[in-house]
Design a protein around this motif. Structure first.
Motif, short mmCIF file in Angstrom:
data_model
loop_
_atom_site.label_atom_id
_atom_site.label_comp_id
_atom_site.label_asym_id
_atom_site.label_seq_id
_atom_site.Cartn_x
_atom_site.Cartn_y
_atom_site.Cartn_z
N ASP A 172 29.50 -44.53 0.31
CA ASP A 172 30.61 -43.95 -0.39
C ASP A 172 31.18 -44.95 -1.36
O ASP A 172 30.52 -45.85 -1.76
CB ASP A 172 31.65 -43.50 0.64
CG ASP A 172 32.56 -44.61 0.97
OD1 ASP A 172 32.12 -45.74 0.82
OD2 ASP A 172 33.71 -44.38 1.37
N SER B 226 38.81 -32.96 0.42
CA SER B 226 39.98 -33.03 -0.45
C SER B 226 40.64 -31.66 -0.57
O SER B 226 41.88 -31.54 -0.51
CB SER B 226 39.56 -33.55 -1.83
OG SER B 226 40.68 -33.66 -2.69
N VAL C 50 37.04 -40.78 -3.88
CA VAL C 50 35.73 -41.11 -3.31
C VAL C 50 34.64 -40.24 -3.95
O VAL C 50 33.58 -40.73 -4.36
CB VAL C 50 35.73 -40.91 -1.77
CG1 VAL C 50 34.31 -40.93 -1.22
CG2 VAL C 50 36.56 -41.99 -1.10
N ALA C 51 34.92 -38.93 -4.05
CA ALA C 51 33.93 -38.02 -4.64
C ALA C 51 33.69 -38.34 -6.10
O ALA C 51 32.53 -38.45 -6.55
CB ALA C 51 34.41 -36.58 -4.48
N SER D 211 33.04 -34.78 0.40
CA SER D 211 34.32 -35.42 0.08
C SER D 211 35.21 -34.47 -0.72
O SER D 211 36.43 -34.41 -0.50
CB SER D 211 34.09 -36.71 -0.71
OG SER D 211 33.44 -37.69 0.09
N ASN E 60 40.13 -38.82 -0.96
CA ASN E 60 38.82 -38.16 -0.90
C ASN E 60 38.37 -37.70 -2.28
O ASN E 60 37.18 -37.71 -2.59
CB ASN E 60 38.85 -36.98 0.07
CG ASN E 60 38.62 -37.40 1.50
OD1 ASN E 60 37.49 -37.58 1.94
ND2 ASN E 60 39.71 -37.60 2.23
N HIS F 148 31.48 -38.21 4.97
CA HIS F 148 30.66 -38.35 3.76
C HIS F 148 29.27 -38.87 4.12
O HIS F 148 28.25 -38.33 3.67
CB HIS F 148 31.38 -39.33 2.82
CG HIS F 148 30.64 -39.66 1.57
ND1 HIS F 148 31.05 -39.25 0.32
CD2 HIS F 148 29.50 -40.37 1.35
CE1 HIS F 148 30.20 -39.70 -0.60
NE2 HIS F 148 29.26 -40.39 0.01
N PRO G 144 29.16 -36.63 -1.89
CA PRO G 144 30.33 -36.31 -2.72
C PRO G 144 30.82 -34.87 -2.52
O PRO G 144 32.02 -34.61 -2.59
CB PRO G 144 29.80 -36.52 -4.15
CG PRO G 144 28.68 -37.51 -3.99
CD PRO G 144 28.06 -37.19 -2.68
N SER H 99 37.11 -39.87 7.05
CA SER H 99 36.60 -39.06 5.94
C SER H 99 35.34 -39.69 5.34
O SER H 99 34.39 -38.98 4.98
CB SER H 99 37.68 -38.94 4.85
OG SER H 99 38.85 -38.35 5.35
N VAL H 100 35.33 -41.02 5.26
CA VAL H 100 34.15 -41.72 4.76
C VAL H 100 32.96 -41.48 5.70
O VAL H 100 31.83 -41.28 5.26
CB VAL H 100 34.43 -43.24 4.62
CG1 VAL H 100 33.15 -43.99 4.30
CG2 VAL H 100 35.48 -43.47 3.54
N ASN I 251 31.79 -41.71 -6.57
CA ASN I 251 30.38 -41.66 -6.19
C ASN I 251 29.56 -40.77 -7.11
O ASN I 251 28.33 -40.88 -7.15
CB ASN I 251 30.25 -41.16 -4.75
CG ASN I 251 30.34 -42.30 -3.75
OD1 ASN I 251 29.37 -43.00 -3.50
ND2 ASN I 251 31.52 -42.50 -3.21
#
Length: 540
Positions: A82, A277, A307-308, A273, A304, A223, A270, A219-220, A311
């Motif tokens: 991630d 979100s 993160v998405a 993620s 999140n 992912h 992603p 959350s990671v 990535n």
């Protein structure tokens, strides 16, 4: 993000390359001739990772959270990670345990050494199979350099990598020690934000912040589990999931077979993620704003989303880089072309992050007002940008190295790397066994029973440790290592399959056999490693 990706011991003298001689094939019964002849001569799992070492090369540094396993170098190992984490291209040269001892060269006598492998006659009794020999052959009696002390074999390393949290879908999940550092950092930073939004919490804000840090890394983990489930669906083995300083890494041990699968494997992380979100946003609508649940849900929604978005940037080692690689691979038909394009875009992204992130923060484009931008904030932003840029740049470079590794991996073939061997009975004196080997141009000894069935392999390290004057009184059985099932290798093995086989049973020598069970020769893990290093040194 994605990344992918033994060493061995003894080998006589400085032998490296191999040339073809007339192929020999004989039965495995003890005889003065060579048992059989037959030698010939390693790319990632799917993407970048924190620096991992490529076998026999100094191009990549070992991951700080995982001990180096010499056998991983030549295996491919894709990894998905991630935000700002690299995946590991786990490829390593087939590793073996250093059972090899080193002794001063020139320990053999003329009567034992006999003709070298180069000059050895290959008459009709030698069989009819070519056994390539090294460019600079040395007799078995003269092989080795050093002290003559044999080291015990090393056992294969377990994945490891921190605190084991569980095994969802049968895949171990580890929390690296570096995670605790970033958890403390998130707790401190988010606690400062809570002090402005919910000042009535007082010191409890840090407990709420710690909960946020744990929920964010959960959350990671989701992912990374998305990558893992997709990989398992495509029959790709997953070595482990690791949560570390800047996110998570899913270590997928093989590369996707098609660009379509590569794209799906990279996109699902992603996508999950983004789904998280959205779920946090919907949950946030159901609670009252300005409360602890409302602030936590808002923070998880934004994190999140970041993160998405991060990535999905189209550069390795990020998931978007793997997706770009899949697209170029589909268009050109060459995985290497996709890797090169995505890696250079990744390097461009690294430079953009290094320069652009501090500028965006200073300009207020990321939401900070000029009143809240101070000297300490500027230093923090610059440091964060430098760390992210370094991770992306290093991951892109690792991806290029692992791609080159995958290109050369098929060049490793058990048949072409195998040393010619002679069968000897258990009671045969070492001096007599060496005489037979040198006459036959062989560089290995296989101990067989009265029916010609192989029992053990005479260790080269043990040979060089026996003084010349004692060799007539030392039986070969006392210097041999018993054969196990894992030490019998098919002559047809090549590339990743060969490396996986050697890694499963670390040893210094392996018995190479034909599909019929007939002895073909002996494979030294050091020869495999040397051939791997030579292949990696050649340009793609």
């Amino acid at each position: 993000m994605d990344e992918s990706g033994g060493s061995g011991q003894p080998r006589s003298g400085t032998d490296e390359a191999t040339e073809r001689h007339g192929e020999q094939r004989t039965s495995s019964a003890p005889a003065a001739g060579a048992t059989r002849s037959g030698p010939e001569r390693p790319e990632h799992p799917t993407g970048p990772t924190p620096p991992t070492a490529a076998p026999g090369t100094s191009e990549a540094a070992p991951s700080p959270d995982r001990p180096h396993d010499p056998t991983d170098s030549a295996r491919g190992a894709a990894t998905h990670s991630d935000p700002s984490t690299g995946a590991e291209d786990g490829a390593e040269v087939p590793g073996a345990s250093p059972d090899q001892a080193e002794a001063p060269a020139g320990s053999g006598s003329p009567d034992e050494a006999g003709p070298s492998a180069q000059d050895a006659p290959h008459g009709p009794s030698d069989g009819a199979h070519p056994h390539p020999e090294p460019e600079h052959p040395r007799t078995l009696a003269h092989s080795g350099t050093g002290t003559g002390k044999a080291q015990p074999p090393r056992r294969g390393r377990e994945p490891g990598g921190g605190l084991l949290m569980g095994r969802p879908f049968g895949v171990p999940v580890y929390v690296a020690p570096s995670w605790f550092l970033v958890a403390a950092l998130i707790t401190w930073v988010f606690g400062g934000q809570l002090d402005r939004v919910l000042p009535e919490l007082g010191a409890l804000r840090y407990l709420v912040s710690l909960f946020f840090a744990v929920a964010f890394y959960a959350s990671v983990l989701v992912h990374e589990l998305a990558h893992t489930v997709a990989a398992l669906r495509f029959k790709l083995p997953v070595r482990r999931i690791q949560l570390q300083f800047f996110g998570g890494v899913s270590e997928i041990e093989k590369e996707a077979e098609t660009p379509g699968r590569e794209f799906v494997l990279s996109f699902v992380g992603p996508l999950l993620s983004l789904v998280l979100s959205g779920l946090f946003y919907l949950a946030m609508l159901a609670v009252e704003p300005g409360t602890v649940p409302g602030v936590l849900l808002a923070g998880l929604m934004i994190s999140n989303l970041i993160v998405a978005a991060f990535n999905l940037l189209p550069g390795l080692p990020l998931d978007g880089g793997r997706m770009l690689r899949a697209v170029v691979w589909k268009i050109t038909g060459r995985p290497m072309s996709g890797t090169i394009a995505a890696a250079w875009v990744g390097r461009a992204l690294a430079v953009s992050v290094l320069i652009g992130l501090p500028l965006l923060t200073q300009s207020g484009a990321l939401g900070a007002t000029q009143d809240h931008v101070g000297g300490m904030d500027t230093v923090t932003d610059a440091l964060l940008a430098a760390i992210l840029a370094a991770i992306i740049w290093t991951g892109a470079g690792n991806s290029l190295r692992m791609a080159r590794l995958r290109e050369h991996l098929p060049e490793l073939r058990a048949r072409s790397l195998t040393r010619r061997a002679v069968p000897v009975e258990t009671s045969t004196p070492l001096s007599e066994a060496l005489r037979r080997a040198n006459e036959a141009g062989a560089r290995a000894l296989v101990v067989v029973d009265a029916d010609g069935e192989p029992l053990s392999l005479v260790r080269e390290a043990a040979i060089v440790g026996v003084p010349e004057h004692r060799r007539p009184w030392v039986a070969v059985s006392g210097l041999a290592q018993d054969l196990t099932d894992g030490m019998r290798v098919s002559a047809e093995l090549a590339g990743e399959a060969l490396l996986d086989t050697l890694r499963a049973t670390p040893a210094t020598e392996y018995l190479v056999v034909e599909d019929s069970g007939e002895i073909y020769g002996v494979l030294s893990a050091a020869d495999v490693e040397r051939a791997f290093v030579k292949a990696m040194a050649r340009p793609s």
